[in-house]
Design a protein around this motif. Structure first.
Motif, PDB file in Angstrom:
ATOM      1  N   LEU A   8      30.312  38.202  36.463  1.00 22.96           N
ATOM      2  CA  LEU A   8      29.641  39.495  36.594  1.00 22.96           C
ATOM      3  C   LEU A   8      28.550  39.539  35.539  1.00 22.96           C
ATOM      4  O   LEU A   8      28.835  39.541  34.334  1.00 22.96           O
ATOM      5  N   TYR A  10      26.509  40.842  33.146  1.00 20.67           N
ATOM      6  CA  TYR A  10      26.250  42.041  32.359  1.00 20.67           C
ATOM      7  C   TYR A  10      24.966  41.958  31.537  1.00 20.67           C
ATOM      8  O   TYR A  10      24.530  42.973  30.991  1.00 20.67           O
ATOM      9  N   TYR A  23      29.278  43.827  44.153  1.00 17.90           N
ATOM     10  CA  TYR A  23      30.629  44.347  44.373  1.00 17.90           C
ATOM     11  C   TYR A  23      31.012  44.255  45.849  1.00 17.90           C
ATOM     12  O   TYR A  23      32.133  43.856  46.198  1.00 17.90           O
ATOM     13  N   VAL A  35      37.201  36.458  38.464  1.00 18.54           N
ATOM     14  CA  VAL A  35      35.889  36.818  37.944  1.00 18.54           C
ATOM     15  C   VAL A  35      35.879  36.646  36.426  1.00 18.54           C
ATOM     16  O   VAL A  35      36.921  36.565  35.775  1.00 18.54           O
ATOM     17  N   VAL A  37      34.398  38.849  33.349  1.00 11.84           N
ATOM     18  CA  VAL A  37      33.937  40.221  33.166  1.00 11.84           C
ATOM     19  C   VAL A  37      33.322  40.393  31.778  1.00 11.84           C
ATOM     20  O   VAL A  37      33.041  39.416  31.077  1.00 11.84           O
ATOM     21  N   LEU A  45      40.341  40.114  40.216  1.00 10.56           N
ATOM     22  CA  LEU A  45      39.756  41.364  40.677  1.00 10.56           C
ATOM     23  C   LEU A  45      40.375  41.774  42.010  1.00 10.56           C
ATOM     24  O   LEU A  45      40.322  41.027  42.989  1.00 10.56           O
ATOM     25  N   LEU A 314      42.303  43.168  37.257  1.00 11.34           N
ATOM     26  CA  LEU A 314      41.336  44.252  37.190  1.00 11.34           C
ATOM     27  C   LEU A 314      41.319  44.963  38.539  1.00 11.34           C
ATOM     28  O   LEU A 314      40.813  44.426  39.527  1.00 11.34           O
ATOM     29  N   ALA A 316      39.847  47.142  40.826  1.00 14.79           N
ATOM     30  CA  ALA A 316      38.437  47.525  40.865  1.00 14.79           C
ATOM     31  C   ALA A 316      38.234  48.822  41.633  1.00 14.79           C
ATOM     32  O   ALA A 316      37.838  48.825  42.801  1.00 14.79           O
ATOM     33  N   GLY A 390      29.064  47.427  30.251  1.00 13.34           N
ATOM     34  CA  GLY A 390      30.283  46.915  30.871  1.00 13.34           C
ATOM     35  C   GLY A 390      31.485  47.798  30.650  1.00 13.34           C
ATOM     36  O   GLY A 390      31.640  48.401  29.599  1.00 13.34           O
TER      37      GLY A 390
END
Length: 410
Positions: A8, A10, A23, A35, A37, A45, A314, A316, A390
């Motif tokens: 991801l 960021y 997403y 993933v 993060v 996720l 996570l 989501a 994030g």
């Protein structure tokens, strides 16, 4: 699952401004994806609504980071007093979570929160009184941030002059980007916060008041219902959680309306839609992104995928809340949307304790701002708005202009 983890990004401002194309692709690719993060951490996720709803109530998934196998998770917490910081209800499970939550739950019931409406309205009006004459403002720094900081500060009994300090220390402890946080910065911020909370508790023990902190001290000193570390951790959690997501709800909600003028016009034409509008802001682009962390106590099968013991899971909510299997036309902001059972506040025993307060602050803040800031518009091009990097989602600033000296009509 053999796929390489998806990063991801960021550090990418385009992703921060609009993470939902990625997403959506992750949700289409599968119900559980590996993933990387914020902070460079690995996670599994959970992308779909029904799976996320079930996972949030699964006792095999722990809230305690000490159940995680990745040592980097603990390393991101302050080195000193680490156990203290973990002694709060956000990072505990029953029976400790049940005991700790019961101590503060009465302060956040819908009835008690409703009694706070006049004071929240007065704080809102006072902030807008300082904004209106100028015809321009940063609606984060000047409005969306000081409002919930003041509200939670008054509820706890924190002196108003101290509120800027605890907000600054909190940001340094929880702000996450593409790279791991600097341990020295996190440690320094926590040491300041720990010293501040300790001094505040000492002062309240000497001069108790009619506030939540004084009640918690009584529960500690006279009833032995929590330890000193739990008391300190509780105060920190309430201070931080009591404002940071609400800031993003208020500023993010206004940003969504400015980006969707048809919905802004609809709300102005029918102010009774404000309640459903706030729920739609929470679903469409809520203040937590991508979601809520849990840690597998054992090997857990989720949607046919075996997640190994110790893994970070996570859930989501930001992705699940746009699941087309649950929400028709999910990528459209619709403030009239019925049956909006989003996951922005979580689900199960950890359902957000402050949800009634956050909703009320969002209703009052957004409704009053639209009423008192006629001609509200962004002061910069939309692509110049910068977003939190994030974990928590919302604009870092929201420069706007409006007609000064006038009274709008919501």
């Amino acid at each position: 699952m053999s796929e390489r983890p998806v990063l991801l990004p960021y550090a990418d401002q385009d992703f921060l401004a609009d993470p939902f194309p990625l997403y959506g692709k992750l949700r289409e690719d599968g119900p559980v994806r590996r993933v990387v993060v914020a902070g460079g951490l690995d996670a599994w996720l959970v992308t779909r609504y029904e799976d996320g709803l079930a996972a949030l109530s699964d006792p095999r998934l722990s809230s305690d980071v000490r159940d995680a196998s990745d040592p980097r998770l603990l390393a991101q917490l302050p080195e000193t007093e680490r156990e203290s910081m973990l002694s709060n209800m956000l990072r505990s499970d029953p029976p400790d979570h049940t005991r700790l939550r019961r101590l503060v739950s009465k302060a956040f019931t819908a009835r008690r929160v409703a009694q706070m409406r006049p004071r929240i309205q007065a704080i809102t009006d006072g902030l807008l009184d300082g904004i209106v004459p100028a015809g321009r403002a940063d609606l984060v720094a000047d409005f969306a941030l000081p409002l919930p900081v003041t509200v939670i500060g008054e509820l706890l009994g924190v002196p108003v002059d101290d509120q800027h300090d605890f907000q600054r220390w909190t940001d340094r402890m929880i702000m996450r980007g593409a790279e791991p946080p600097d341990p020295a910065v996190v440690n320094e911020a926590w040491q300041h916060m720990r010293a501040y909370v300790t001094d505040l508790i000492r002062a309240k023990r000497t001069h108790p008041g009619d506030d939540l902190l004084s009640g918690l001290i009584t529960a500690r000193d006279e009833e032995a219902r929590l330890s000193e570390d739990e008391l300190i951790a509780m105060v920190f959690l309430l201070l931080a959680a009591g404002y940071i997501t609400t800031v993003n709800l208020i500023s993010g909600g206004i940003a969504m309306l400015l980006a969707h003028p048809d919905q802004l016009d609809l709300l102005r034409s029918d102010p009774e839609l404000l309640g459903s509008a706030v729920e739609e802001f929470l679903r469409y682009d809520g203040p937590v992104s991508p979601g809520i962390a849990r840690f597998a106590r054992e090997d857990v099968e989720i949607a046919g995928v075996t997640v190994p013991r110790g893994a970070t899971v996570l859930i989501a909510s930001a992705i699940a809340d746009r699941d087309p299997a649950r929400f028709p036309d999910p990528d459209r902001l619709d403030i009239t949307r019925p049956d909006n059972a989003h996951l922005a506040f979580g689900h199960g025993v950890h359902y957000c304790l402050g949800a009634p307060l956050a909703r009320l602050e969002g209703l009052i803040a957004i409704g009053t701002a639209l009423d008192r800031l006629p001609g509200l518009a962004l002061a910069v091009p939309p692509d110049e708005i910068r977003w939190r990097p994030g974990g928590l989602r919302g604009p870092l600033s929201l420069p706007v202009t409006f007609r000064s000296g006038g009274q709008g009509v919501l």
